[in-house]
Design a protein around this motif. Sequence first.
Motif, PDB file in Angstrom:
ATOM      1  N   ILE A   7       0.845  -1.196   0.000  1.00  0.00           N
ATOM      2  CA  ILE A   7       0.000   0.000   0.000  1.00  0.00           C
ATOM      3  C   ILE A   7       0.880   1.246   0.000  1.00  0.00           C
ATOM      4  O   ILE A   7       0.576   2.230  -0.678  1.00  0.00           O
ATOM      5  N   GLU A   8       1.983   1.196   0.713  1.00  0.00           N
ATOM      6  CA  GLU A   8       2.896   2.341   0.744  1.00  0.00           C
ATOM      7  C   GLU A   8       3.418   2.661  -0.656  1.00  0.00           C
ATOM      8  O   GLU A   8       3.484   3.824  -1.063  1.00  0.00           O
ATOM      9  N   GLN A   9       3.788   1.620  -1.401  1.00  0.00           N
ATOM     10  CA  GLN A   9       4.278   1.817  -2.769  1.00  0.00           C
ATOM     11  C   GLN A   9       3.170   2.386  -3.658  1.00  0.00           C
ATOM     12  O   GLN A   9       3.405   3.299  -4.444  1.00  0.00           O
ATOM     13  N   TYR A  10       1.978   1.852  -3.512  1.00  0.00           N
ATOM     14  CA  TYR A  10       0.824   2.347  -4.275  1.00  0.00           C
ATOM     15  C   TYR A  10       0.572   3.815  -3.956  1.00  0.00           C
ATOM     16  O   TYR A  10       0.407   4.633  -4.861  1.00  0.00           O
ATOM     17  N   HIS A  11       0.589   4.171  -2.676  1.00  0.00           N
ATOM     18  CA  HIS A  11       0.373   5.565  -2.289  1.00  0.00           C
ATOM     19  C   HIS A  11       1.464   6.474  -2.853  1.00  0.00           C
ATOM     20  O   HIS A  11       1.178   7.589  -3.297  1.00  0.00           O
ATOM     21  N   SER A  12       2.700   6.008  -2.869  1.00  0.00           N
ATOM     22  CA  SER A  12       3.789   6.787  -3.473  1.00  0.00           C
ATOM     23  C   SER A  12       3.534   7.009  -4.953  1.00  0.00           C
ATOM     24  O   SER A  12       3.709   8.121  -5.466  1.00  0.00           O
ATOM     25  N   GLN A  13       3.100   5.941  -5.641  1.00  0.00           N
ATOM     26  CA  GLN A  13       2.805   6.062  -7.077  1.00  0.00           C
ATOM     27  C   GLN A  13       1.652   7.035  -7.309  1.00  0.00           C
ATOM     28  O   GLN A  13       1.676   7.815  -8.268  1.00  0.00           O
ATOM     29  N   LEU A  14       0.666   7.012  -6.426  1.00  0.00           N
ATOM     30  CA  LEU A  14      -0.448   7.960  -6.550  1.00  0.00           C
ATOM     31  C   LEU A  14       0.035   9.391  -6.376  1.00  0.00           C
ATOM     32  O   LEU A  14      -0.309  10.279  -7.172  1.00  0.00           O
ATOM     33  N   LEU A  15       0.823   9.627  -5.350  1.00  0.00           N
ATOM     34  CA  LEU A  15       1.304  10.979  -5.066  1.00  0.00           C
ATOM     35  C   LEU A  15       2.268  11.496  -6.127  1.00  0.00           C
ATOM     36  O   LEU A  15       2.312  12.692  -6.401  1.00  0.00           O
ATOM     37  N   GLU A  16       3.021  10.591  -6.736  1.00  0.00           N
ATOM     38  CA  GLU A  16       3.958  10.962  -7.792  1.00  0.00           C
ATOM     39  C   GLU A  16       3.275  11.107  -9.149  1.00  0.00           C
ATOM     40  O   GLU A  16       3.909  11.501 -10.127  1.00  0.00           O
ATOM     41  N   GLY A  17       1.991  10.752  -9.219  1.00  0.00           N
ATOM     42  CA  GLY A  17       1.257  10.855 -10.472  1.00  0.00           C
ATOM     43  C   GLY A  17       1.543   9.729 -11.448  1.00  0.00           C
ATOM     44  O   GLY A  17       1.201   9.825 -12.626  1.00  0.00           O
ATOM     45  N   ALA A  53     -13.453   6.089  -7.306  1.00  0.00           N
ATOM     46  CA  ALA A  53     -12.066   6.301  -7.744  1.00  0.00           C
ATOM     47  C   ALA A  53     -11.880   7.733  -8.249  1.00  0.00           C
ATOM     48  O   ALA A  53     -10.890   8.389  -7.909  1.00  0.00           O
ATOM     49  N   LYS A  54     -12.820   8.207  -9.041  1.00  0.00           N
ATOM     50  CA  LYS A  54     -12.730   9.582  -9.548  1.00  0.00           C
ATOM     51  C   LYS A  54     -12.768  10.591  -8.407  1.00  0.00           C
ATOM     52  O   LYS A  54     -12.020  11.579  -8.404  1.00  0.00           O
ATOM     53  N   ALA A  58      -9.689  13.183  -7.328  1.00  0.00           N
ATOM     54  CA  ALA A  58      -9.888  14.633  -7.164  1.00  0.00           C
ATOM     55  C   ALA A  58      -9.501  15.064  -5.749  1.00  0.00           C
ATOM     56  O   ALA A  58      -8.847  16.104  -5.567  1.00  0.00           O
ATOM     57  N   LYS A  59      -9.882  14.291  -4.770  1.00  0.00           N
ATOM     58  CA  LYS A  59      -9.560  14.598  -3.364  1.00  0.00           C
ATOM     59  C   LYS A  59      -8.049  14.613  -3.157  1.00  0.00           C
ATOM     60  O   LYS A  59      -7.509  15.497  -2.492  1.00  0.00           O
ATOM     61  N   ARG A  60      -7.360  13.626  -3.738  1.00  0.00           N
ATOM     62  CA  ARG A  60      -5.906  13.543  -3.588  1.00  0.00           C
ATOM     63  C   ARG A  60      -5.227  14.740  -4.234  1.00  0.00           C
ATOM     64  O   ARG A  60      -4.287  15.312  -3.677  1.00  0.00           O
ATOM     65  N   LYS A  61      -5.700  15.162  -5.392  1.00  0.00           N
ATOM     66  CA  LYS A  61      -5.100  16.320  -6.060  1.00  0.00           C
ATOM     67  C   LYS A  61      -5.297  17.588  -5.239  1.00  0.00           C
ATOM     68  O   LYS A  61      -4.428  18.461  -5.211  1.00  0.00           O
ATOM     69  N   ALA A  62      -6.406  17.671  -4.542  1.00  0.00           N
ATOM     70  CA  ALA A  62      -6.696  18.852  -3.736  1.00  0.00           C
ATOM     71  C   ALA A  62      -6.042  18.804  -2.358  1.00  0.00           C
ATOM     72  O   ALA A  62      -5.567  19.821  -1.852  1.00  0.00           O
ATOM     73  N   GLU A  63      -5.981  17.613  -1.753  1.00  0.00           N
ATOM     74  CA  GLU A  63      -5.567  17.509  -0.344  1.00  0.00           C
ATOM     75  C   GLU A  63      -4.445  16.518  -0.084  1.00  0.00           C
ATOM     76  O   GLU A  63      -3.952  16.445   1.041  1.00  0.00           O
ATOM     77  N   HIS A  70      -6.417   4.733   1.260  1.00  0.00           N
ATOM     78  CA  HIS A  70      -6.789   5.610   0.142  1.00  0.00           C
ATOM     79  C   HIS A  70      -6.606   4.897  -1.193  1.00  0.00           C
ATOM     80  O   HIS A  70      -5.500   4.510  -1.568  1.00  0.00           O
ATOM     81  N   GLY A  71      -7.711   4.687  -1.892  1.00  0.00           N
ATOM     82  CA  GLY A  71      -7.667   4.104  -3.225  1.00  0.00           C
ATOM     83  C   GLY A  71      -7.437   2.612  -3.289  1.00  0.00           C
ATOM     84  O   GLY A  71      -7.375   2.046  -4.380  1.00  0.00           O
ATOM     85  N   VAL A  72      -7.303   1.955  -2.150  1.00  0.00           N
ATOM     86  CA  VAL A  72      -7.088   0.504  -2.151  1.00  0.00           C
ATOM     87  C   VAL A  72      -8.404  -0.174  -2.541  1.00  0.00           C
ATOM     88  O   VAL A  72      -9.452   0.096  -1.972  1.00  0.00           O
ATOM     89  N   VAL A  73      -8.339  -1.026  -3.535  1.00  0.00           N
ATOM     90  CA  VAL A  73      -9.518  -1.695  -4.078  1.00  0.00           C
ATOM     91  C   VAL A  73      -9.696  -3.033  -3.363  1.00  0.00           C
ATOM     92  O   VAL A  73      -8.783  -3.855  -3.333  1.00  0.00           O
TER      93      VAL A  73
END
Length: 146
Positions: A7-17, A53-54, A58-63, A70-73
């Motif tokens: 999950i940590e790696q996934y969150h990093s990928q999310l934050l890095e775009g 997911a959408k 949007a929430k991640r881009k704002a906050e 977060h975002g884990v399916v």
Amino acid sequence: MFEYTSIEQYHSQLLEGKTTCLQAVEYFLSKIKAASHLNAFVEVYTDEAIQKAKELDAKRKAEGTKGKSHGVVIALKDVICYKDHRISASSNILKNFTSIYSSTAVEKLLNEDAIIIGSCNCDEFAMGSTNENSAYGNVLNAFPWQ
């Protein structure tokens, strides 16, 4: 291709775009469709999962990411209540029952921004371990013995 090992790696990928929650949901929806012959899912919440997911993207881009999940399916067994969703415990007796509440586990997952993608088949009333006694039929093993 969508891929992560923690999950940590996934969150990093999310934050890095490098990926999005929407890409994760679409990836898992394609895997569910490709493995539909296994009879693992009772119901897939396609539209709901895509919408969530959408919203999380949007929430991640704002906050930034907020929830621990977060975002884990995830998918729920058909014995775990999710408000306003059908739950049957894989039994004909409850086949058209809609839950009037969410279990504590589901509430906690949603509060941590998880995405629930569907409901999984199980033995009737979860009384077994081989998935041979379900109103929806057997769940097949993806890796059968040779």
